[in-house]
Structures are given as structure tokens and as C-alpha cells.
Write an enzyme that holds these catalytic residues in place. Sequence first.
Site, PDB file in Angstrom:
ATOM      1  CG  ASN A 246      -2.224  -0.787   0.911  1.00 53.73           C
ATOM      2  OD1 ASN A 246      -3.067  -0.328   0.140  1.00 53.73           O
ATOM      3  ND2 ASN A 246      -2.344  -1.980   1.488  1.00 53.73           N
TER       4      ASN A 246
ATOM      5  NE  ARG B 213      -1.329  -0.636  23.015  1.00 59.85           N
ATOM      6  CZ  ARG B 213      -1.000  -1.526  22.077  1.00 59.85           C
ATOM      7  NH1 ARG B 213      -0.543  -1.118  20.922  1.00 59.85           N
ATOM      8  NH2 ARG B 213      -1.131  -2.813  22.287  1.00 59.85           N
TER       9      ARG B 213
ATOM     10  NE  ARG C  57       3.071  -0.688  18.386  1.00 67.44           N
ATOM     11  CZ  ARG C  57       3.279  -1.214  19.582  1.00 67.44           C
ATOM     12  NH1 ARG C  57       3.747  -2.415  19.703  1.00 67.44           N
ATOM     13  NH2 ARG C  57       3.026  -0.512  20.678  1.00 67.44           N
TER      14      ARG C  57
ATOM     15  CG  ASN D 203      -6.003   1.241   9.186  1.00 64.72           C
ATOM     16  OD1 ASN D 203      -4.891   0.877   8.798  1.00 64.72           O
ATOM     17  ND2 ASN D 203      -6.896   0.379   9.664  1.00 64.72           N
TER      18      ASN D 203
ATOM     19  CG  HIS E 101      -9.618  -3.582   8.124  1.00 59.34           C
ATOM     20  ND1 HIS E 101      -8.696  -4.185   8.959  1.00 59.34           N
ATOM     21  CD2 HIS E 101     -10.681  -4.413   8.075  1.00 59.34           C
ATOM     22  CE1 HIS E 101      -9.193  -5.325   9.404  1.00 59.34           C
ATOM     23  NE2 HIS E 101     -10.397  -5.487   8.880  1.00 59.34           N
TER      24      HIS E 101
ATOM     25  CG  ASP F 218      -9.477  -2.538  12.102  1.00 56.56           C
ATOM     26  OD1 ASP F 218      -8.557  -1.774  11.776  1.00 56.56           O
ATOM     27  OD2 ASP F 218      -9.317  -3.757  12.274  1.00 56.56           O
TER      28      ASP F 218
HETATM   29  C1  GAR Z   1      -3.198  -4.903   3.747  1.00 50.17           C
HETATM   30  O1  GAR Z   1      -4.071  -5.872   3.219  1.00 50.17           O
HETATM   31  C2  GAR Z   1      -3.901  -4.048   4.766  1.00 50.17           C
HETATM   32  O2  GAR Z   1      -5.241  -3.793   4.447  1.00 50.17           O
HETATM   33  C3  GAR Z   1      -3.798  -4.914   5.997  1.00 50.17           C
HETATM   34  O3  GAR Z   1      -2.502  -5.435   5.969  1.00 50.17           O
HETATM   35  C4  GAR Z   1      -2.101  -5.558   4.598  1.00 50.17           C
HETATM   36  C5  GAR Z   1      -0.777  -4.855   4.445  1.00 50.17           C
HETATM   37  O4  GAR Z   1      -0.247  -5.064   3.161  1.00 50.17           O
HETATM   38  N1  GAR Z   1      -4.050  -4.153   7.178  1.00 50.17           N
HETATM   39  C6  GAR Z   1      -4.751  -4.603   8.212  1.00 50.17           C
HETATM   40  O5  GAR Z   1      -5.230  -5.734   8.270  1.00 50.17           O
HETATM   41  C7  GAR Z   1      -4.927  -3.593   9.338  1.00 50.17           C
HETATM   42  N2  GAR Z   1      -5.965  -4.002  10.237  1.00 50.17           N
HETATM   43  P1  GAR Z   1       0.916  -4.161   2.610  1.00 50.17           P
HETATM   44  O6  GAR Z   1       2.003  -4.156   3.701  1.00 50.17           O
HETATM   45  O7  GAR Z   1       1.381  -4.853   1.373  1.00 50.17           O
HETATM   46  O8  GAR Z   1       0.360  -2.784   2.366  1.00 50.17           O
END
Ligand code: GAR
Length: 199
Positions: free
Chosen positions: A14, A64, A90, A106, A108, A144
Site C-alpha cells: 500500500n 504502548r 499495532r 487506515n 483495512h 478498525d
Molecule cells: C493490507 O491488506 C492491509 O489492508 C492490511 O494489511 C495488509 C498490508 O499489506 N491491514 C490490516 O489488516 C490492518 N488491520 P501491505 O504491507 O502490502 O500494504
Amino acid sequence: MKRLGILLSGRGSNFEAIADNVAAGSIDAQIAVVIANRAEARGLDVARQRGLNAVAIPSKGLDREVYDRMLVEELRRNDVDLVCLAGFMRLLSASFIREFPNRILNVHPSLLPAFPGLDAQHQALAHGVKIAGCTVHFVDEELDAGPILIQAAVPVLNDDTVEALSARILREEHRIYSEAIRLVLAGAYCVGGRRVTFC
Ligand code: GAR
């Protein structure tokens, strides 16, 4: 020019999609810093290869609040306007979120509020939904859960695996995350309770 701070934990696809749009001029901003909470995150290498400011702040074993203060300091040092979580695995503390009100996004991999938390694509398959997708939202103090900016849907196919479904969703994540960043940077939205409208 607005300054983006990217937080990631792993692969960083991303982040790469955002960086491509910044480089192409279709996001009118610059990436001020890329921070990973794991020194071995692939996304950090990608950031370095692109000549971006890439910083590892390992989170292991840290409280944290202590960790989040380190994050805030690094983001402030780089004068970041908008924080983009891009696979940052995190939870952020309330004090971090208060530092950047409506300035943390974010992505998701589910149509929230369905399937928050880990392994959203697995949760979707296990539940037997026919439509899956992804969500870009403002980050608040719940997991989320913040106001939704953009969602995109994809079909779940009969022979889907977690990998195949994840790849289909990921293509949409790459598209809508940059779109959401453009909208937020342009300030062309209003937040009323949970609803975000565009103007
Ligand atoms: C993505 O699918 C993102 O939506 C998810 O982790 C992946 C990261 O991929 N995030 C979550 O699940 C957050 N709750 P990337 O490192 O290739 O962007």
C-alpha cells in the site's frame, strides 16, 4: 506542500502504491517519513531504494504509551500533516490519536464494520460472505472503527483461497487509499458523527 508520514509493519505494497501516485504527481504531497515497527519490514527497504526517509523504530517489548511517544516525536520531527497506516499491525494509544485529530488514515481488508482485526480475508471466507472488500477510514480510539471515507467491494468466488481473495482485495486497497488521501488533503469533506460526506 503537505507532508505524509507512513507507518507500516511488513510488505508495504500500500505504501508503494501511495509512493507511485506521489511520484506521478497524482497525490499533491510529499512522503516525509516512512516508519516501521520492525527493522526487517520489506517496506523499509523499498522506501530506502526510493530514496525516501526510512526509519525503523522497533516496538518489541516497549510499553504502548512509551512507544507511541517515540512515534509522535519522529512524526513531529518530520513535520507530518497526515499519518497513513499502511499495514501497521499495532493498536495506537488514545494519546497518539489525540495528537493528530482526523489526521490518521487506515486501510483495512474488509467492508467494515464486518471483520475487524486480524486475518480479515480469512474471516470473510470462513463466514461465507459473497461480497468482500476494503475500507479506508479515519482512525479513532477503537480498533478498525473510525468514520469511513471510501469502500470498495469485490466478489468472493466459489474456488477462492485466502490468497486469491486477498490479492483481489489488495488491488482495490491500492486504488482507494490514494483516492482517500487526495480527498483528505484537498479538505473536500465534512465529518458529521460517523458520516463522512464529500463536497
Ligand atoms: C493490507 O491488506 C492491509 O489492508 C492490511 O494489511 C495488509 C498490508 O499489506 N491491514 C490490516 O489488516 C490492518 N488491520 P501491505 O504491507 O502490502 O500494504
